[in-house]
Design a protein around this motif. Structure first.
Motif, PDB file in Angstrom:
ATOM      1  N   VAL A   1      30.674 -12.179  18.376  1.00  0.00           N
ATOM      2  CA  VAL A   1      30.529 -10.880  17.710  1.00  0.00           C
ATOM      3  C   VAL A   1      29.113 -10.748  17.141  1.00  0.00           C
ATOM      4  O   VAL A   1      28.564 -11.710  16.599  1.00  0.00           O
ATOM      5  CB  VAL A   1      31.534 -10.757  16.538  1.00  0.00           C
ATOM      6  N   VAL A   2      28.551  -9.555  17.258  1.00  0.00           N
ATOM      7  CA  VAL A   2      27.320  -9.234  16.530  1.00  0.00           C
ATOM      8  C   VAL A   2      27.748  -8.477  15.282  1.00  0.00           C
ATOM      9  O   VAL A   2      28.326  -7.392  15.371  1.00  0.00           O
ATOM     10  CB  VAL A   2      26.368  -8.372  17.391  1.00  0.00           C
ATOM     11  N   PHE A   3      27.515  -9.062  14.124  1.00  0.00           N
ATOM     12  CA  PHE A   3      27.829  -8.429  12.843  1.00  0.00           C
ATOM     13  C   PHE A   3      26.585  -7.642  12.403  1.00  0.00           C
ATOM     14  O   PHE A   3      25.546  -8.238  12.092  1.00  0.00           O
ATOM     15  CB  PHE A   3      28.205  -9.473  11.792  1.00  0.00           C
ATOM     16  N   ASP A   4      26.708  -6.316  12.409  1.00  0.00           N
ATOM     17  CA  ASP A   4      25.565  -5.415  12.189  1.00  0.00           C
ATOM     18  C   ASP A   4      25.667  -4.816  10.782  1.00  0.00           C
ATOM     19  O   ASP A   4      26.551  -4.009  10.505  1.00  0.00           O
ATOM     20  CB  ASP A   4      25.653  -4.363  13.314  1.00  0.00           C
TER      21      ASP A   4
ATOM     22  N   MET B   1      31.315 -19.490  21.766  1.00  0.00           N
ATOM     23  CA  MET B   1      31.420 -18.329  20.870  1.00  0.00           C
ATOM     24  C   MET B   1      30.109 -18.153  20.103  1.00  0.00           C
ATOM     25  O   MET B   1      29.700 -19.050  19.374  1.00  0.00           O
ATOM     26  CB  MET B   1      32.556 -18.660  19.899  1.00  0.00           C
ATOM     27  N   HIS B   2      29.446 -17.010  20.286  1.00  0.00           N
ATOM     28  CA  HIS B   2      28.144 -16.806  19.658  1.00  0.00           C
ATOM     29  C   HIS B   2      28.250 -15.700  18.614  1.00  0.00           C
ATOM     30  O   HIS B   2      28.100 -14.524  18.944  1.00  0.00           O
ATOM     31  CB  HIS B   2      27.110 -16.428  20.708  1.00  0.00           C
ATOM     32  N   ASN B   3      28.525 -16.065  17.381  1.00  0.00           N
ATOM     33  CA  ASN B   3      28.619 -15.070  16.322  1.00  0.00           C
ATOM     34  C   ASN B   3      27.252 -14.938  15.646  1.00  0.00           C
ATOM     35  O   ASN B   3      26.719 -15.924  15.124  1.00  0.00           O
ATOM     36  CB  ASN B   3      29.689 -15.474  15.301  1.00  0.00           C
ATOM     37  N   ILE B   4      26.723 -13.719  15.698  1.00  0.00           N
ATOM     38  CA  ILE B   4      25.352 -13.482  15.229  1.00  0.00           C
ATOM     39  C   ILE B   4      25.372 -12.381  14.171  1.00  0.00           C
ATOM     40  O   ILE B   4      26.035 -11.350  14.358  1.00  0.00           O
ATOM     41  CB  ILE B   4      24.464 -13.019  16.414  1.00  0.00           C
ATOM     42  N   ILE B   5      24.630 -12.587  13.085  1.00  0.00           N
ATOM     43  CA  ILE B   5      24.469 -11.532  12.078  1.00  0.00           C
ATOM     44  C   ILE B   5      23.100 -10.886  12.265  1.00  0.00           C
ATOM     45  O   ILE B   5      22.094 -11.605  12.421  1.00  0.00           O
ATOM     46  CB  ILE B   5      24.583 -12.116  10.651  1.00  0.00           C
ATOM     47  N   VAL B   6      23.060  -9.556  12.259  1.00  0.00           N
ATOM     48  CA  VAL B   6      21.780  -8.852  12.260  1.00  0.00           C
ATOM     49  C   VAL B   6      21.602  -8.261  10.864  1.00  0.00           C
ATOM     50  O   VAL B   6      22.394  -7.431  10.414  1.00  0.00           O
ATOM     51  CB  VAL B   6      21.717  -7.777  13.361  1.00  0.00           C
ATOM     52  N   PHE B   7      20.565  -8.737  10.194  1.00  0.00           N
ATOM     53  CA  PHE B   7      20.348  -8.501   8.767  1.00  0.00           C
ATOM     54  C   PHE B   7      19.021  -7.754   8.599  1.00  0.00           C
ATOM     55  O   PHE B   7      18.103  -7.940   9.388  1.00  0.00           O
ATOM     56  CB  PHE B   7      20.250  -9.897   8.118  1.00  0.00           C
ATOM     57  N   GLY B   8      18.906  -6.944   7.570  1.00  0.00           N
ATOM     58  CA  GLY B   8      17.610  -6.300   7.323  1.00  0.00           C
ATOM     59  C   GLY B   8      17.768  -5.120   6.396  1.00  0.00           C
ATOM     60  O   GLY B   8      18.877  -4.656   6.123  1.00  0.00           O
ATOM     61  N   PRO B   9      16.626  -4.585   5.917  1.00  0.00           N
ATOM     62  CA  PRO B   9      16.677  -3.431   5.017  1.00  0.00           C
ATOM     63  C   PRO B   9      17.143  -2.180   5.758  1.00  0.00           C
ATOM     64  O   PRO B   9      17.215  -2.175   6.989  1.00  0.00           O
ATOM     65  CB  PRO B   9      15.222  -3.292   4.546  1.00  0.00           C
ATOM     66  N   PRO B  10      17.443  -1.098   5.021  1.00  0.00           N
ATOM     67  CA  PRO B  10      17.855   0.140   5.676  1.00  0.00           C
ATOM     68  C   PRO B  10      16.791   0.590   6.665  1.00  0.00           C
ATOM     69  O   PRO B  10      15.593   0.483   6.385  1.00  0.00           O
ATOM     70  CB  PRO B  10      17.972   1.150   4.525  1.00  0.00           C
ATOM     71  N   GLY B  11      17.263   1.055   7.820  1.00  0.00           N
ATOM     72  CA  GLY B  11      16.319   1.585   8.807  1.00  0.00           C
ATOM     73  C   GLY B  11      15.498   0.544   9.534  1.00  0.00           C
ATOM     74  O   GLY B  11      14.579   0.882  10.280  1.00  0.00           O
ATOM     75  N   SER B  12      15.830  -0.728   9.365  1.00  0.00           N
ATOM     76  CA  SER B  12      15.018  -1.773  10.016  1.00  0.00           C
ATOM     77  C   SER B  12      15.337  -1.883  11.501  1.00  0.00           C
ATOM     78  O   SER B  12      14.644  -2.573  12.234  1.00  0.00           O
ATOM     79  CB  SER B  12      15.233  -3.123   9.328  1.00  0.00           C
ATOM     80  N   GLY B  13      16.427  -1.211  11.926  1.00  0.00           N
ATOM     81  CA  GLY B  13      16.788  -1.272  13.344  1.00  0.00           C
ATOM     82  C   GLY B  13      17.984  -2.168  13.604  1.00  0.00           C
ATOM     83  O   GLY B  13      18.214  -2.584  14.739  1.00  0.00           O
TER      84      GLY B  13
END
Ligand code: B4P
Length: 197
Positions: free
Chosen positions: A82-85, A1-13
């Motif tokens: 899950v990719v948590f965006d 199970m690969h749970n990944i968070i994608v974090f960043g400022p607004p508009g970072s992609g």
């Protein structure tokens, strides 16, 4: 199970790269921003509550976001992860996500933090504004969203840094180049995923 968070400022992609990760590694996608926008589009009572907050570039209250996010997590069929965006965006969201996953004997394996300059944030979001239809894609609201990110969301980085889960990725390049950087991090962390795509 690969749970990944994608974090960043607004508009970072975050949204752009999360979709690429999901497609390449066959993971599920949870975007709190998309989830909230779909509640607004449905005209639900929850959507009505959050519409003004989002249009003003403010965070939606934790109780609303958490209720929806954890409901998604409960209803989701088992998969590769899950990719948590764009979620979590506050310390409380991060702590409760961890608690929720721990109850299911799961955890967050990796936090990808995308870094871009403030000038690039304006350029990208203003580029998107002509077709996004998003009321928060204006220069004044972008300025406020950046401030909210710095004051409330950025400190969440420390929480994951202490857990040794944080990897910085420069977002200052075309989409494919940034995605290549992300894939190297993912495949270093999870060698079993290296054959995908
Ligand atoms: P989000 O939907 O998460 O939106 P975002 O931060 O604006 O965008 P993202 O970083 O995903 O950028 P994108 O890929 O689209 O949040 C919106 C609002 O929802 C928040 O302000 C808040 O009100 C609320 N919210 C969401 N989650 C919440 C939570 N957990 N708690 C409380 N409130 C919450 O990219 C932007 C543009 O750049 C696009 O046009 C894209 O094509 C372009 N782009 C991307 N990568 C590029 C690259 N490498 N080069 C050039 N252009 C690029």
């Amino acid at each position: 199970m690969h749970n990944i968070i994608v974090f960043g400022p607004p508009g970072s992609g975050k949204g752009t790269q999360s979709q690429n990760i999901v497609d390449k590694y066959a993971l599920s996608h949870f975007s709190s921003g998309d989830m909230l926008r779909s509640e607004i589009a449905k005209g639900s009572s929850c959507g009505k509550k959050v519409e003004r907050l989002m249009a003003g570039g403010n965070l939606v209250p934790d109780d609303i976001v958490l209720k929806m996010a954890l409901k998604y997590a409960v209803n989701r069929k088992a998969g590769n992860g899950v990719v948590f965006d764009g979620f979590p965006r506050t310390l409380l969201q991060a702590e409760l996500l961890d608690k929720h996953l721990a109850r299911k004997k799961l955890d967050i394996a990796l936090v990808l933090a995308i870094n871009i300059t403030e000038e690039e944030i304006y350029e990208r979001i203003m580029g998107r504004s002509s077709h996004s239809g998003r009321p928060d894609d204006t220069p004044e609201i972008i300025e406020h969203r950046i401030q909210v990110y710095l004051d409330i969301t950025y400190p969440v980085i420390e929480y994951y840094k202490q857990q040794n889960k944080l990897a910085w990725v420069s977002g200052m390049a075309p989409v494919d180049t940034v995605f290549g950087r992300i894939c190297s991090v993912i495949e270093t962390c999870f060698p079993a995923l290296a054959g995908n795509g």
